[in-house]
Design a protein around this motif. Structure first.
Motif, PDB file in Angstrom:
ATOM      1  N   ILE A   8       0.854  -1.179   0.000  1.00 15.40           N
ATOM      2  CA  ILE A   8       0.000   0.000   0.000  1.00 15.40           C
ATOM      3  C   ILE A   8       0.889   1.227   0.000  1.00 15.40           C
ATOM      4  O   ILE A   8       1.824   1.327   0.792  1.00 15.40           O
ATOM      5  N   LYS A   9       0.596   2.155  -0.915  1.00 13.54           N
ATOM      6  CA  LYS A   9       1.329   3.412  -0.998  1.00 13.54           C
ATOM      7  C   LYS A   9       0.348   4.563  -0.891  1.00 13.54           C
ATOM      8  O   LYS A   9      -0.787   4.463  -1.353  1.00 13.54           O
ATOM      9  N   CYS A  10       0.800   5.648  -0.319  1.00 15.34           N
ATOM     10  CA  CYS A  10      -0.004   6.863  -0.267  1.00 15.34           C
ATOM     11  C   CYS A  10      -0.202   7.364  -1.699  1.00 15.34           C
ATOM     12  O   CYS A  10       0.770   7.540  -2.435  1.00 15.34           O
ATOM     13  N   PRO A  11      -1.452   7.587  -2.129  1.00 22.70           N
ATOM     14  CA  PRO A  11      -1.688   8.051  -3.495  1.00 22.70           C
ATOM     15  C   PRO A  11      -1.263   9.505  -3.709  1.00 22.70           C
ATOM     16  O   PRO A  11      -1.167   9.958  -4.840  1.00 22.70           O
ATOM     17  N   PHE A  12      -0.957  10.229  -2.641  1.00 23.27           N
ATOM     18  CA  PHE A  12      -0.595  11.633  -2.762  1.00 23.27           C
ATOM     19  C   PHE A  12       0.913  11.837  -2.846  1.00 23.27           C
ATOM     20  O   PHE A  12       1.384  12.625  -3.643  1.00 23.27           O
ATOM     21  N   CYS A  13       1.686  11.105  -2.015  1.00 19.23           N
ATOM     22  CA  CYS A  13       3.137  11.306  -2.014  1.00 19.23           C
ATOM     23  C   CYS A  13       3.922  10.039  -2.351  1.00 19.23           C
ATOM     24  O   CYS A  13       5.127  10.097  -2.525  1.00 19.23           O
ATOM     25  N   CYS A  33      -1.183   8.790   6.094  1.00 12.75           N
ATOM     26  CA  CYS A  33       0.213   8.819   5.685  1.00 12.75           C
ATOM     27  C   CYS A  33       1.047   9.530   6.741  1.00 12.75           C
ATOM     28  O   CYS A  33       0.667  10.595   7.239  1.00 12.75           O
ATOM     29  N   LEU A  34       2.194   8.952   7.103  1.00  9.95           N
ATOM     30  CA  LEU A  34       3.076   9.556   8.098  1.00  9.95           C
ATOM     31  C   LEU A  34       3.962  10.646   7.503  1.00  9.95           C
ATOM     32  O   LEU A  34       4.571  11.413   8.234  1.00  9.95           O
ATOM     33  N   VAL A  35       4.012  10.724   6.166  1.00 13.79           N
ATOM     34  CA  VAL A  35       4.842  11.735   5.512  1.00 13.79           C
ATOM     35  C   VAL A  35       4.043  13.004   5.227  1.00 13.79           C
ATOM     36  O   VAL A  35       4.415  14.092   5.624  1.00 13.79           O
ATOM     37  N   CYS A  36       2.893  12.845   4.542  1.00 14.93           N
ATOM     38  CA  CYS A  36       2.108  14.037   4.166  1.00 14.93           C
ATOM     39  C   CYS A  36       0.855  14.227   5.019  1.00 14.93           C
ATOM     40  O   CYS A  36       0.128  15.194   4.837  1.00 14.93           O
ATOM     41  N   LYS A  45      -7.691   7.864  -4.957  1.00 18.36           N
ATOM     42  CA  LYS A  45      -6.929   8.394  -6.082  1.00 18.36           C
ATOM     43  C   LYS A  45      -6.530   9.810  -5.720  1.00 18.36           C
ATOM     44  O   LYS A  45      -7.268  10.509  -5.034  1.00 18.36           O
ATOM     45  N   PRO A  46      -5.368  10.262  -6.195  1.00 20.46           N
ATOM     46  CA  PRO A  46      -4.984  11.634  -5.884  1.00 20.46           C
ATOM     47  C   PRO A  46      -5.961  12.627  -6.501  1.00 20.46           C
ATOM     48  O   PRO A  46      -6.559  12.361  -7.535  1.00 20.46           O
TER      49      PRO A  46
END
Length: 112
Positions: A8-13, A33-36, A45-46
């Protein structure tokens, strides 16, 4: 028995660093998401809507109000800059088009 986890990946970052963050009203697992710090599901979807720049000061604008017919954007420097844009949505493709009768507005009193 092998434990197979989905990638699983963040669709934004695009980050794979996330926490489970509850469930949606439809029962889908929600993640943060822990990054964004954006929330998403595996089906997210972004956002395809591009943010406009403020015609007054040039800063980014943020969604202030969204309806089925238009999106109202507010300057990120609000309340220092009270400019906003009202942009009509094309219903078929959900494409953002400039509103025909309305454009950039700012408060008549620059102190507000």
């Amino acid at each position: 028995m092998e434990n197979k986890m989905k990638a699983i990946k963040c669709p934004f970052c695009g980050s794979q660093a996330y926490n489970r963050y509850g469930k949606t009203k439809d029962g889908l697992q929600r993640y943060r998401c822990l990054v964004c710090n954006k929330q998403f599901t595996e089906k997210s979807k972004p956002n395809s809507i591009k943010r406009p720049s403020c015609p007054q000061c040039g800063q980014k604008m943020y969604v202030y109000m969204k309806t089925q017919k238009f999106i109202r954007w507010r300057c990120s420097r609000y309340p220092e800059c009270s400019t906003y844009l009202k942009i009509a949505l094309e219903e078929e493709n959900n494409v953002v088009l400039p509103a025909q009768s309305e454009g950039a507005y700012s408060s008549p009193n620059p102190d507000n």
